[in-house]
Design an enzyme around this catalytic site. Sequence first.
Site, short mmCIF file in Angstrom:
data_model
loop_
_atom_site.label_atom_id
_atom_site.label_comp_id
_atom_site.label_asym_id
_atom_site.label_seq_id
_atom_site.Cartn_x
_atom_site.Cartn_y
_atom_site.Cartn_z
N ARG A 60 -9.39 -52.67 35.62
CA ARG A 60 -8.76 -52.55 36.96
C ARG A 60 -9.83 -52.26 38.03
O ARG A 60 -9.74 -52.77 39.15
CB ARG A 60 -7.69 -51.46 36.94
CG ARG A 60 -6.48 -51.85 36.11
CD ARG A 60 -5.36 -50.84 36.23
NE ARG A 60 -4.84 -50.76 37.58
CZ ARG A 60 -4.08 -49.76 38.02
NH1 ARG A 60 -3.77 -48.76 37.24
NH2 ARG A 60 -3.63 -49.76 39.26
N HIS A 110 -1.92 -40.83 43.99
CA HIS A 110 -2.08 -41.12 42.56
C HIS A 110 -3.55 -41.26 42.16
O HIS A 110 -3.86 -41.83 41.11
CB HIS A 110 -1.31 -42.40 42.19
CG HIS A 110 0.18 -42.22 42.20
ND1 HIS A 110 1.07 -43.27 42.10
CD2 HIS A 110 0.95 -41.10 42.27
CE1 HIS A 110 2.32 -42.81 42.14
NE2 HIS A 110 2.27 -41.50 42.25
N CYS A 137 -20.20 -34.83 31.99
CA CYS A 137 -19.85 -34.42 33.35
C CYS A 137 -21.12 -33.91 34.02
O CYS A 137 -21.85 -33.10 33.44
CB CYS A 137 -18.80 -33.31 33.28
SG CYS A 137 -18.60 -32.42 34.83
N SER A 178 8.34 -50.39 44.90
CA SER A 178 9.67 -50.64 44.34
C SER A 178 10.58 -49.42 44.42
O SER A 178 11.77 -49.53 44.20
CB SER A 178 9.53 -51.06 42.87
OG SER A 178 8.94 -50.01 42.11
N ASN A 202 9.06 -54.91 52.59
CA ASN A 202 8.86 -55.22 51.17
C ASN A 202 9.23 -56.68 50.92
O ASN A 202 9.88 -57.32 51.75
CB ASN A 202 9.74 -54.29 50.31
CG ASN A 202 9.18 -54.07 48.91
OD1 ASN A 202 7.96 -54.15 48.71
ND2 ASN A 202 10.03 -53.79 47.96
P1 OAD Z 1 5.82 -51.72 41.66
O1 OAD Z 1 5.19 -52.79 40.82
O2 OAD Z 1 6.82 -50.87 41.01
O3 OAD Z 1 6.51 -52.39 42.93
C1 OAD Z 1 5.82 -53.30 43.74
C2 OAD Z 1 6.71 -53.68 44.90
O4 OAD Z 1 5.97 -54.54 45.74
C3 OAD Z 1 7.99 -54.44 44.50
O5 OAD Z 1 9.11 -53.89 45.17
C4 OAD Z 1 7.72 -55.87 44.97
O6 OAD Z 1 8.88 -56.53 45.42
C5 OAD Z 1 6.78 -55.63 46.12
N1 OAD Z 1 5.86 -56.76 46.38
C6 OAD Z 1 5.30 -57.62 45.51
N2 OAD Z 1 4.52 -58.50 46.12
C7 OAD Z 1 4.58 -58.21 47.45
C8 OAD Z 1 4.00 -58.77 48.62
N3 OAD Z 1 3.20 -59.82 48.58
N4 OAD Z 1 4.32 -58.20 49.82
C9 OAD Z 1 5.14 -57.13 49.89
N5 OAD Z 1 5.71 -56.57 48.81
C10 OAD Z 1 5.44 -57.09 47.61
O7 OAD Z 1 4.61 -50.88 42.29
P2 OAD Z 1 4.67 -49.44 42.98
O8 OAD Z 1 5.97 -49.24 43.66
O9 OAD Z 1 3.44 -49.27 43.75
O10 OAD Z 1 1.90 -45.11 39.19
O11 OAD Z 1 4.60 -48.51 41.72
C11 OAD Z 1 4.62 -47.11 41.88
C12 OAD Z 1 3.81 -46.45 40.81
O12 OAD Z 1 4.26 -46.90 39.53
C13 OAD Z 1 2.34 -46.80 40.81
O13 OAD Z 1 1.58 -46.02 41.71
C14 OAD Z 1 1.92 -46.54 39.41
C15 OAD Z 1 3.09 -47.21 38.70
O14 OAD Z 1 3.37 -46.78 37.43
C16 OAD Z 1 1.11 -44.58 38.23
O15 OAD Z 1 0.41 -45.26 37.51
C17 OAD Z 1 1.18 -43.08 38.15
#
Ligand code: OAD
Length: 235
Positions: A60, A110, A137, A178, A202
């Site tokens: 990543r 995060h 470390c 999401s 979104n």
């Molecule tokens: P998600 O993968 O859960 O959600 C991504 C969101 O972005 C979805 O609602 C998609 O519809 C939207 N999306 C995708 N492509 C897009 C675009 N081009 N323009 C606008 N929106 C778009 O990712 P997160 O909500 O960030 O945590 O996930 C939250 C957390 O879950 C992350 O920080 C991570 C993960 O597990 C940890 O690892 C602790």
Amino acid sequence: MTTETANIVILTGAGISAESGLGTFRDKDGLWTKYNLEDVATPEGFARNPELVQNFYNARRENCLNAEPNAAHFALARLEADHRGDVLIVTQNVDDLHERAGSKSVWHMHGQLNRALCANCSNRWDAPKVMDVSHPCPSCGVPAARPDVVWFGEMPYLMEDIETRLATADLFVSIGTSGSVYPAAGFALEAKTAGAECLELNLEPSDTPGSFDDSRFGPATKIVPQWVTEILAPK
Ligand code: OAD
């Protein structure tokens, strides 16, 4: 409050970086469709197989180094530079694309891929491109390096400060997330309860219906610059 001086808190998620080529988590082909999050994003997974976890974050980190900020990141940097009220970005993303686009006020709740954390003494330092659990470390010398990212079961960073800013926000904007992961998923409702107007930008409706006063759907590179232009030049 007028729009020109609104205190704005913006929550960003993986969707804002999707068009930079960094995958999301829960979309089709998202990271959690390919990897078991218990294996790569929990302290227990790291204890079981540190090499697997380091390899996951090394990949990543490499993707992030090869990615560029997109029009949505740049629009938010423009907003911070030109808006008369405060603009704070609270991001769930571990990439550094907001900073590389020019945003200064960015809180990584995060954690960050480009930082390392000592599991022994909690010292933090800049992560090398490729991390290995055997790296000592620089402070305590114990070989216990891990990525400085928050895993499931761990407390996100800066929570008290974030709560304070949510309580005084005039406008809360959720971009590209999401709404599946708490506490971030609860921020819109918290801000709304404290009196903020809440907007969702979104690709599709998130899992937090009822929290938003207004929603706009489309790719971040289109709808975020449009929204920023409106805020900076209200009719
Ligand atoms: P998600 O993968 O859960 O959600 C991504 C969101 O972005 C979805 O609602 C998609 O519809 C939207 N999306 C995708 N492509 C897009 C675009 N081009 N323009 C606008 N929106 C778009 O990712 P997160 O909500 O960030 O945590 O996930 C939250 C957390 O879950 C992350 O920080 C991570 C993960 O597990 C940890 O690892 C602790």
